[in-house]
Design a protein around this motif. Structure first.
Motif, PDB file in Angstrom:
ATOM      1  N   PHE A 188       0.827  -1.204   0.000  1.00 15.97           N
ATOM      2  CA  PHE A 188       0.000   0.000   0.000  1.00 15.97           C
ATOM      3  C   PHE A 188       0.866   1.261   0.000  1.00 15.97           C
ATOM      4  O   PHE A 188       0.608   2.205  -0.767  1.00 15.97           O
ATOM      5  CB  PHE A 188      -0.921  -0.010   1.221  1.00 15.97           C
ATOM      6  CG  PHE A 188      -1.788   1.219   1.343  1.00 15.97           C
ATOM      7  CD1 PHE A 188      -2.869   1.414   0.478  1.00 15.97           C
ATOM      8  CD2 PHE A 188      -1.522   2.175   2.301  1.00 15.97           C
ATOM      9  CE1 PHE A 188      -3.660   2.543   0.581  1.00 15.97           C
ATOM     10  CE2 PHE A 188      -2.307   3.308   2.415  1.00 15.97           C
ATOM     11  CZ  PHE A 188      -3.388   3.494   1.553  1.00 15.97           C
ATOM     12  N   LEU A 189       1.902   1.292   0.806  1.00 16.71           N
ATOM     13  CA  LEU A 189       2.760   2.474   0.903  1.00 16.71           C
ATOM     14  C   LEU A 189       3.540   2.719  -0.385  1.00 16.71           C
ATOM     15  O   LEU A 189       3.749   3.878  -0.784  1.00 16.71           O
ATOM     16  CB  LEU A 189       3.718   2.337   2.084  1.00 16.71           C
ATOM     17  CG  LEU A 189       3.061   2.450   3.461  1.00 16.71           C
ATOM     18  CD1 LEU A 189       4.034   2.012   4.557  1.00 16.71           C
ATOM     19  CD2 LEU A 189       2.585   3.878   3.723  1.00 16.71           C
ATOM     20  N   LEU A 190       3.958   1.656  -1.064  1.00 15.08           N
ATOM     21  CA  LEU A 190       4.609   1.834  -2.367  1.00 15.08           C
ATOM     22  C   LEU A 190       3.660   2.502  -3.348  1.00 15.08           C
ATOM     23  O   LEU A 190       4.048   3.405  -4.095  1.00 15.08           O
ATOM     24  CB  LEU A 190       5.068   0.479  -2.914  1.00 15.08           C
ATOM     25  CG  LEU A 190       6.304  -0.146  -2.280  1.00 15.08           C
ATOM     26  CD1 LEU A 190       6.556  -1.535  -2.853  1.00 15.08           C
ATOM     27  CD2 LEU A 190       7.530   0.738  -2.474  1.00 15.08           C
ATOM     28  N   GLY A 191       2.393   2.062  -3.335  1.00 13.67           N
ATOM     29  CA  GLY A 191       1.398   2.682  -4.208  1.00 13.67           C
ATOM     30  C   GLY A 191       1.107   4.122  -3.828  1.00 13.67           C
ATOM     31  O   GLY A 191       0.911   4.983  -4.696  1.00 13.67           O
ATOM     32  N   VAL A 192       1.089   4.407  -2.537  1.00 11.61           N
ATOM     33  CA  VAL A 192       0.855   5.773  -2.057  1.00 11.61           C
ATOM     34  C   VAL A 192       1.962   6.712  -2.541  1.00 11.61           C
ATOM     35  O   VAL A 192       1.691   7.815  -3.023  1.00 11.61           O
ATOM     36  CB  VAL A 192       0.758   5.791  -0.515  1.00 11.61           C
ATOM     37  CG1 VAL A 192       0.896   7.212   0.023  1.00 11.61           C
ATOM     38  CG2 VAL A 192      -0.574   5.207  -0.065  1.00 11.61           C
ATOM     39  N   VAL A 193       3.206   6.281  -2.406  1.00  7.84           N
ATOM     40  CA  VAL A 193       4.330   7.106  -2.874  1.00  7.84           C
ATOM     41  C   VAL A 193       4.222   7.329  -4.377  1.00  7.84           C
ATOM     42  O   VAL A 193       4.397   8.459  -4.876  1.00  7.84           O
ATOM     43  CB  VAL A 193       5.671   6.449  -2.513  1.00  7.84           C
ATOM     44  CG1 VAL A 193       6.832   7.188  -3.179  1.00  7.84           C
ATOM     45  CG2 VAL A 193       5.872   6.424  -1.004  1.00  7.84           C
ATOM     46  N   SER A 238      -3.738   8.928  -4.091  1.00 11.22           N
ATOM     47  CA  SER A 238      -2.712   8.054  -3.509  1.00 11.22           C
ATOM     48  C   SER A 238      -3.345   6.815  -2.882  1.00 11.22           C
ATOM     49  O   SER A 238      -2.760   5.722  -2.916  1.00 11.22           O
ATOM     50  CB  SER A 238      -1.874   8.809  -2.474  1.00 11.22           C
ATOM     51  OG  SER A 238      -2.629   9.115  -1.317  1.00 11.22           O
ATOM     52  N   ILE A 239      -4.541   6.964  -2.317  1.00 10.67           N
ATOM     53  CA  ILE A 239      -5.246   5.802  -1.760  1.00 10.67           C
ATOM     54  C   ILE A 239      -5.614   4.830  -2.875  1.00 10.67           C
ATOM     55  O   ILE A 239      -5.455   3.611  -2.738  1.00 10.67           O
ATOM     56  CB  ILE A 239      -6.492   6.247  -0.978  1.00 10.67           C
ATOM     57  CG1 ILE A 239      -6.080   7.000   0.293  1.00 10.67           C
ATOM     58  CG2 ILE A 239      -7.364   5.046  -0.615  1.00 10.67           C
ATOM     59  CD1 ILE A 239      -7.236   7.613   1.049  1.00 10.67           C
ATOM     60  N   MET A 240      -6.094   5.373  -3.998  1.00  9.49           N
ATOM     61  CA  MET A 240      -6.455   4.511  -5.129  1.00  9.49           C
ATOM     62  C   MET A 240      -5.243   3.770  -5.683  1.00  9.49           C
ATOM     63  O   MET A 240      -5.322   2.562  -5.962  1.00  9.49           O
ATOM     64  CB  MET A 240      -7.112   5.347  -6.233  1.00  9.49           C
ATOM     65  CG  MET A 240      -8.574   5.666  -5.980  1.00  9.49           C
ATOM     66  SD  MET A 240      -9.384   6.427  -7.392  1.00  9.49           S
ATOM     67  CE  MET A 240      -8.742   8.079  -7.255  1.00  9.49           C
ATOM     68  N   THR A 241      -4.123   4.475  -5.852  1.00 10.73           N
ATOM     69  CA  THR A 241      -2.924   3.790  -6.354  1.00 10.73           C
ATOM     70  C   THR A 241      -2.405   2.791  -5.329  1.00 10.73           C
ATOM     71  O   THR A 241      -1.887   1.725  -5.700  1.00 10.73           O
ATOM     72  CB  THR A 241      -1.817   4.807  -6.698  1.00 10.73           C
ATOM     73  OG1 THR A 241      -1.579   5.662  -5.571  1.00 10.73           O
ATOM     74  CG2 THR A 241      -2.200   5.646  -7.899  1.00 10.73           C
ATOM     75  N   GLY A 242      -2.554   3.108  -4.046  1.00  9.52           N
ATOM     76  CA  GLY A 242      -2.142   2.170  -3.005  1.00  9.52           C
ATOM     77  C   GLY A 242      -2.964   0.903  -3.015  1.00  9.52           C
ATOM     78  O   GLY A 242      -2.417  -0.209  -2.957  1.00  9.52           O
ATOM     79  N   VAL A 243      -4.282   1.042  -3.107  1.00  7.21           N
ATOM     80  CA  VAL A 243      -5.171  -0.126  -3.137  1.00  7.21           C
ATOM     81  C   VAL A 243      -4.933  -0.946  -4.403  1.00  7.21           C
ATOM     82  O   VAL A 243      -4.889  -2.186  -4.359  1.00  7.21           O
ATOM     83  CB  VAL A 243      -6.644   0.326  -3.045  1.00  7.21           C
ATOM     84  CG1 VAL A 243      -7.590  -0.843  -3.311  1.00  7.21           C
ATOM     85  CG2 VAL A 243      -6.929   0.935  -1.670  1.00  7.21           C
ATOM     86  N   THR A 244      -4.763  -0.269  -5.529  1.00  3.45           N
ATOM     87  CA  THR A 244      -4.491  -0.976  -6.789  1.00  3.45           C
ATOM     88  C   THR A 244      -3.204  -1.780  -6.692  1.00  3.45           C
ATOM     89  O   THR A 244      -3.131  -2.928  -7.165  1.00  3.45           O
ATOM     90  CB  THR A 244      -4.398   0.026  -7.957  1.00  3.45           C
ATOM     91  OG1 THR A 244      -5.612   0.775  -8.049  1.00  3.45           O
ATOM     92  CG2 THR A 244      -4.164  -0.698  -9.283  1.00  3.45           C
TER      93      THR A 244
END
Length: 345
Positions: free
Chosen positions: A133-138, A167-173
């Motif tokens: 999740f954090l990688l996606g958030v960044v 960032s939440i959407m990219t984290g979840v994805t």
């Protein structure tokens, strides 16, 4: 500016850093995905098998992160400084969870008490999910841009500023992508009842990933239009998103035929092509300024000296094949289905 094979050295280093982080995402991605499924495996034997599927390779996979971070620092020190200033909180959380994930793997089997193993099971699974999740958030924040002013100074304020809808959407994805990737890897390493259960998990992961990917892509096109500028300027680049969608579509097709080796290949290719899309959307910019485009940090105003880049390119030419050879050797050594014995976790 000096070039090599018609490409300037800052661009070459951009490709090097991108390649290293792509390798990390592919290799540690299935680690995180396997860990994310850990609590869904209810019995002790299944959890041990899943843990031993990644046991021989997880620490070696993290070598790619260390090298990628070092390459970013050495080649683009301005980006390294500004990015870590802006994303200090998620990076510190990432470091915390990567430590807990490592000790969870190592400590879980040291004692036989049920509470002890359950504690580290929870730690391992939660850490794996949060790392993805954090990688996606960044990544989501990098694509949106930061409040960067003159002298490339980060002007943002607020402990949780890195958390926003995109960032939440990219984290979840990213979590669902890695869970799909990890499920396929576990299918390659398991058999019997666990294998059957994982086929069910894979179907769910593929559905959730495709839905999340579709929503995130639509949001990007509507609300972050600057990311599609390069594609509009050079329509030939649309071949990359086309191949990305075809790669995604190939995963469920091959999984339904139980060709999990090829499904894993296309899952890895999906991760790689997604990052190629990111690279195209950003280049030559590395960090967008939401204050004024003149404060954007790009491959030219952020790079080290040309002499430094030339020396490091020589080191990469020698070191990269060695790292790749080591990775291939490890995976060939531990190829095949997991068999538990007295040396297992």
């Amino acid at each position: 500016m000096e070039t090599f094979l018609g490409i300037d050295y800052p661009t070459w280093w951009y490709l090097v850093v991108g390649g290293l982080f792509s390798g990390y995402a592919i290799l540690d991605g299935f680690d995180f995905g396997a860990g994310a499924w850990h609590l869904f495996l209810k019995d002790e034997k299944s959890r041990r098998i899943a843990l031993n599927a990644v046991g021989p390779v997880w620490d070696g996979n993290e070598v790619w992160l260390v090298i990628g971070g070092g390459a970013l620092f050495a080649g683009f020190p301005v980006v390294y400084a500004t990015l870590f200033s802006a994303m200090y909180t998620p990076f510190m959380l990432f470091l915390l969870f990567i430590i807990f994930r490592a000790i969870s793997i190592e400590f879980r089997g040291k004692e036989a008490m049920l509470w002890w193993r359950k504690t580290w099971d929870i730690s391992y699974s939660v850490s794996s999910i949060m790392l993805a999740f954090l990688l996606g958030v960044v990544l989501g924040n990098v694509l949106q841009g930061f409040k960067i002013s003159q002298d490339y100074t980060y002007e943002g304020a607020g402990f949780w500023e890195f958390i926003n809808p995109y960032s939440i959407m990219t984290g979840v994805t990213t979590v669902f992508l890695f869970m799909m990737h990890g499920a396929i890897y576990l299918l390659l390493k398991t058999e019997g009842k666990l294998f059957v259960k994982l086929t069910y998990f894979l179907k769910r992961a593929m559905i959730f990933f495709m839905v999340a990917f579709g929503i995130t892509t639509l949001y990007t096109l509507i609300y972050i239009p600057h990311l599609s500028d390069d594609f509009k300027a050079s329509p030939v680049l649309f071949i990359v998103p086309l191949f990305t969608f075809l790669s995604i579509a190939n995963v469920p097709r091959l999984a339904s035929k139980r060709k999990f080796g090829w499904a894993f290949f296309f899952s890895a290719l999906t991760i790689s092509l997604s990052l190629v899309l990111v690279a195209i959307e950003l280049y030559p910019v590395l960090l967008f300024s939401t204050i004024d485009p003149q404060f954007n940090i790009d491959v030219y105003n952020a790079s080290a000296s040309i002499k430094t880049l030339k020396i490091m390119m020589t080191i990469v030419a020698i070191g990269a094949p060695l790292v790749l050879a080591y990775t291939i050797f490890v995976y060939r050594t531990f190829w095949g289905k997991v068999k538990l014995d007295e040396t297992s976790y």
